[in-house]
Design an enzyme around this catalytic site. Structure first.
Site, PDB file in Angstrom:
ATOM      1  N   LYS A   1       6.485   1.089  -2.188  1.00  0.00           N
ATOM      2  CA  LYS A   1       5.882   1.478  -1.060  1.00  0.00           C
ATOM      3  C   LYS A   1       6.591   2.870  -0.302  1.00  0.00           C
ATOM      4  CE  LYS A   1       2.713   0.253   2.650  1.00  0.00           C
ATOM      5  NZ  LYS A   1       3.056   1.411   3.532  1.00  0.00           N
TER       6      LYS A   1
ATOM      7  N   LYS B   1      -0.228  -4.906  -0.641  1.00  0.00           N
ATOM      8  CA  LYS B   1       0.961  -4.190  -0.268  1.00  0.00           C
ATOM      9  C   LYS B   1       1.767  -5.519   0.113  1.00  0.00           C
ATOM     10  CE  LYS B   1      -0.808  -3.390   4.420  1.00  0.00           C
ATOM     11  NZ  LYS B   1      -1.132  -2.224   5.437  1.00  0.00           N
TER      12      LYS B   1
ATOM     13  N   PHE C   1       0.169   8.211  -6.228  1.00  0.00           N
ATOM     14  CA  PHE C   1      -0.050   6.831  -7.067  1.00  0.00           C
ATOM     15  C   PHE C   1      -1.374   6.570  -7.367  1.00  0.00           C
ATOM     16  CE2 PHE C   1      -0.068   6.653  -2.056  1.00  0.00           C
ATOM     17  CZ  PHE C   1      -1.288   6.695  -1.861  1.00  0.00           C
TER      18      PHE C   1
ATOM     19  N   ARG D   1     -10.746  -1.033   1.374  1.00  0.00           N
ATOM     20  CA  ARG D   1     -10.086  -1.751   0.984  1.00  0.00           C
ATOM     21  C   ARG D   1     -10.312  -2.965   0.096  1.00  0.00           C
ATOM     22  NH1 ARG D   1      -5.944  -1.822   4.632  1.00  0.00           N
ATOM     23  NH2 ARG D   1      -7.021  -0.557   6.238  1.00  0.00           N
TER      24      ARG D   1
END
Length: 267
Positions: free
Chosen positions: A39, A186, A110, A180
């Protein structure tokens, strides 16, 4: 307060409908054979085929020489330099008058939004493009297949030792989703969030003690940790947005052990 309300309304109305990660909870989901990647702590940027937009839908003013050989299709990624360099990245990317400093920036991809197929197929689209038209400013973030929870933990520790922010986990079999999603997670050792400065607390000597912050959900709390001596002499101003890290919530919904990270410029 009216100005702050209008500010948040404008952000909500302009914000892009893009894919967003949920927080990983250990042993709550089978992540075997999912993709995991570092990340990156940069500025998220959506390439719409013509220009960069921030997550809030605002234009990012990249130099023409930076984007002139970019593909005509959509991309999602992070404008980034290196680990532990957010302040530099923010100053370069959010400047409306783009500078030569963009030479330090790369666009780390990504996702290829609104492209049909599972994740690997979507990435093939940009990988094929780069084989034909190599570009030093365009990079695809490396993906590793996660074997199990132990593999995830080992990779996270390896990255944290290098001052990385954390890991992104992605379901390899998912079609592109907006909003979402449980298919994108994450993984971090702490949480972070943003809040608006609505006031300051001072001690008896009239020296800065803490910020009074308001979260998006309306909860108000004090933030006094994480500031350098220089920052305490000139703390963030009322109306500014600050980022902070924390370790869960109290029973009243306030962030636990919150610590200041940085002032967050409008994106």
């Amino acid at each position: 307060m009216k100005l702050l309300l209008l500010f948040f309304i404008s952000i909500y109305l302009n914000a892009l409908d893009i894919q967003k990660a949920k927080i990983y909870e250990e042993n709550k989901q089978n992540i075997k054979n999912w993709y995991m990647s570092e990340k990156l702590d940069g500025i998220r940027a959506y390439w719409n085929g013509k220009e960069f937009l921030s997550k809030n839908g605002n234009k990012l003013y990249a130099p023409l020489w930076f984007t002139k050989d970019f593909p005509p299709f959509e991309l999602d990624g992070e404008l980034w330099t290196k680990r532990n360099d957010f302040e530099t990245i923010q100053n370069i990317v959010l400047d409306k008058t783009p500078s030569k400093e963009w030479e330090k920036i790369t666009y780390n991809i990504f996702e290829v939004p609104n492209t049909k197929g599972i994740f690997s197929k979507r990435l093939e689209k940009i990988e094929s493009y780069l084989k034909e038209k190599p570009n030093k400013y365009l990079k695809v973030i490396p993906q590793i297949i996660c074997k199990d929870e132990t593999h995830l933990s080992e990779y996270l520790n390896e990255l944290l030792q290098k001052k990385a922010e954390g890991i992104i986990l992605k379901n390899p079999n998912m079609e592109y989703e907006k909003g979402r999603t449980n298919n994108l997670l994450k993984v971090k050792t702490f949480f972070d969030d943003e809040a608006t400065v609505i006031g300051h607390n001072f001690n008896k000597e009239k020296k800065f003690k803490s910020l009074i912050l308001k979260l998006k959900n309306g909860i108000i709390f004090n933030l006094g940790g994480g500031f350098s001596d220089k920052q305490r002499e000139n703390p963030p101003k009322i109306g500014e947005i600050v980022s902070f890290k924390y370790y869960g919530f109290t029973k009243n919904g306030k962030p636990k052990f919150a610590s200041f990270l940085r002032i967050r410029k409008n994106e």
